[in-house]
Motif scaffolding. Sequence first.
Motif, PDB file in Angstrom:
ATOM      1  N   SER A 179     -38.593 -80.069   6.448  1.00 50.36           N
ATOM      2  CA  SER A 179     -38.801 -81.077   7.553  1.00 50.36           C
ATOM      3  C   SER A 179     -37.416 -81.753   7.777  1.00 50.36           C
ATOM      4  N   GLY A 180     -36.680 -81.892   6.788  1.00 50.47           N
ATOM      5  CA  GLY A 180     -35.098 -82.531   7.087  1.00 50.47           C
ATOM      6  C   GLY A 180     -34.603 -81.499   8.020  1.00 50.47           C
ATOM      7  N   MET A 181     -34.798 -80.289   7.789  1.00 50.03           N
ATOM      8  CA  MET A 181     -33.791 -78.994   8.492  1.00 50.03           C
ATOM      9  C   MET A 181     -34.320 -79.283  10.084  1.00 50.03           C
ATOM     10  N   TRP A 182     -35.719 -79.546  10.267  1.00 46.62           N
ATOM     11  CA  TRP A 182     -36.310 -79.771  11.655  1.00 46.62           C
ATOM     12  C   TRP A 182     -35.318 -80.741  12.431  1.00 46.62           C
ATOM     13  N   LYS A 183     -34.575 -81.675  11.870  1.00 45.89           N
ATOM     14  CA  LYS A 183     -33.903 -82.666  12.739  1.00 45.89           C
ATOM     15  C   LYS A 183     -32.448 -82.571  12.220  1.00 45.89           C
ATOM     16  N   TRP A 184     -31.951 -82.855  11.012  1.00 47.42           N
ATOM     17  CA  TRP A 184     -30.723 -82.937  10.332  1.00 47.42           C
ATOM     18  C   TRP A 184     -30.132 -81.643  10.262  1.00 47.42           C
ATOM     19  N   GLY A 185     -30.783 -80.473  10.146  1.00 46.39           N
ATOM     20  CA  GLY A 185     -30.236 -79.338   9.976  1.00 46.39           C
ATOM     21  C   GLY A 185     -30.061 -78.523  11.178  1.00 46.39           C
ATOM     22  N   GLY A 186     -30.599 -79.205  12.501  1.00 48.92           N
ATOM     23  CA  GLY A 186     -30.482 -78.286  13.682  1.00 48.92           C
ATOM     24  C   GLY A 186     -31.606 -77.882  14.296  1.00 48.92           C
ATOM     25  N   GLY A 187     -32.644 -78.007  13.563  1.00 53.18           N
ATOM     26  CA  GLY A 187     -33.980 -77.356  13.871  1.00 53.18           C
ATOM     27  C   GLY A 187     -34.650 -77.708  15.329  1.00 53.18           C
ATOM     28  N   TRP A 188     -35.903 -77.442  15.220  1.00 50.74           N
ATOM     29  CA  TRP A 188     -36.555 -77.663  16.475  1.00 50.74           C
ATOM     30  C   TRP A 188     -36.849 -79.039  16.944  1.00 50.74           C
TER      31      TRP A 188
END
Length: 443
Positions: A179-188
Amino acid sequence: MKKRVQATALLALGAAIGGGVFPGPPLLAAETADAAAVNAYAIDNFFLFICAVLVIFMQAGFALVESGLNSAKNTVNILYKNLMDLSVGAILFFVIGYGLMYPGDAFTGGWFGFGGFGISADAPEAVAGNLHPAVDFLFQVAFAATAATIVSGAVAGRMKFQAYLIYSAVITAFIYPVSGMWKWGGGWLNELGFYDFAGSLVVHALGGFAGLAAAIVLGPRIGRFNADGSPNAMPGHNLAISTLGVFILLIGWFGFNPGSQLAIAGADNTSIVMVIATNTLLAAAAGAVLAMITAWALFKKPDLTMAMNGLLGGLVGITANCDSVTYNESLIIGAVAGILVVLGVKMLDAMKIDDPVGAWPVHGLNGIWGGLATGIFGGHPLMAQIIGSIAIPLWGFATMFILFLILKAAGILRVSKDDEMKGLDISEHEEEAYHGFQIFTNQ
């Protein structure tokens, strides 16, 4: 006065040397630019290192808050869980979590990616932006440990230690990084325009809703609710250490929020780090005051624990938007958060859900408030904020609910009635936090 005169003289001498009284070789523009870049790199990395240490120090705050708000017979168990959240979490986030959360610059708009195991072992010259990968990892792993530790207080006094270790490993290695990737990792969510500066949702709401799932599956502590559903107070054994823990968390939050700027000064030599810090303090103070007033009106007495949680709720609420709102707006955000903490505790009591430290009202409920407030006050797209404020809590709740159901079916989730009455310090660890203090034996 003498020191001031000496300092003035030294400054004058320095100006004379630099201004031509004792001229040296002129610096080329490229050399000046290189020196400025080196200085900026060193300052930004040192700044983030100090912020990372402050966030890691929050683990001490969580440990004190949770242990003090619970029975003395479970102190060792709570402290042990906090220790393992950091220790197990750091290893697993290093091995797999960091690569999941930050798949790389080529990853944009997706739901899942993987940037590889571990972190870069390159020389210090190979930096991520203006940050060395190692200091970036230190800062990010502290956030992962925070997300995991939130659940510890919600399950205090009744979860088996081995079950907690499994939970802690899963959330730090997979649930939080995804879920961190969804925002901070450039995700959806990032592509959608969702904004969460320092983690009201990515960190706090995720942990808060994971704690809610655990509390529901576990069921309440023995004696927490009567047959008619009315709640019984089960006060903590040491509010002094809990209050100290709250102050430590407040101090740590000045690493959490200002550190998320990832630099002490911008490209134009301006910085909003001090604005972020001031907004953080104002929201915390407003949360404590409004929680005190609300609880006083409802319970006819000023309740210390409500004020403490109100302060923490204000911190959670401002975390997503501390770089985007005015000072007056931060006061409003904190004030609403303080009220929500008290109402959230009342809501859990009405639903017969036992959350011994108020983890869900503080982190879950106010994590959502922080996400929505970012759209209301911070100028970010409200619809994106609404979607993110649903998606991340739902991800944390659903995945952890399934995990805790599996642990329950395997018979390794909750301790026996006898062990719970005896206390987890003895039943799980055969250790006591307070030797020779009989006054604590029945608490």
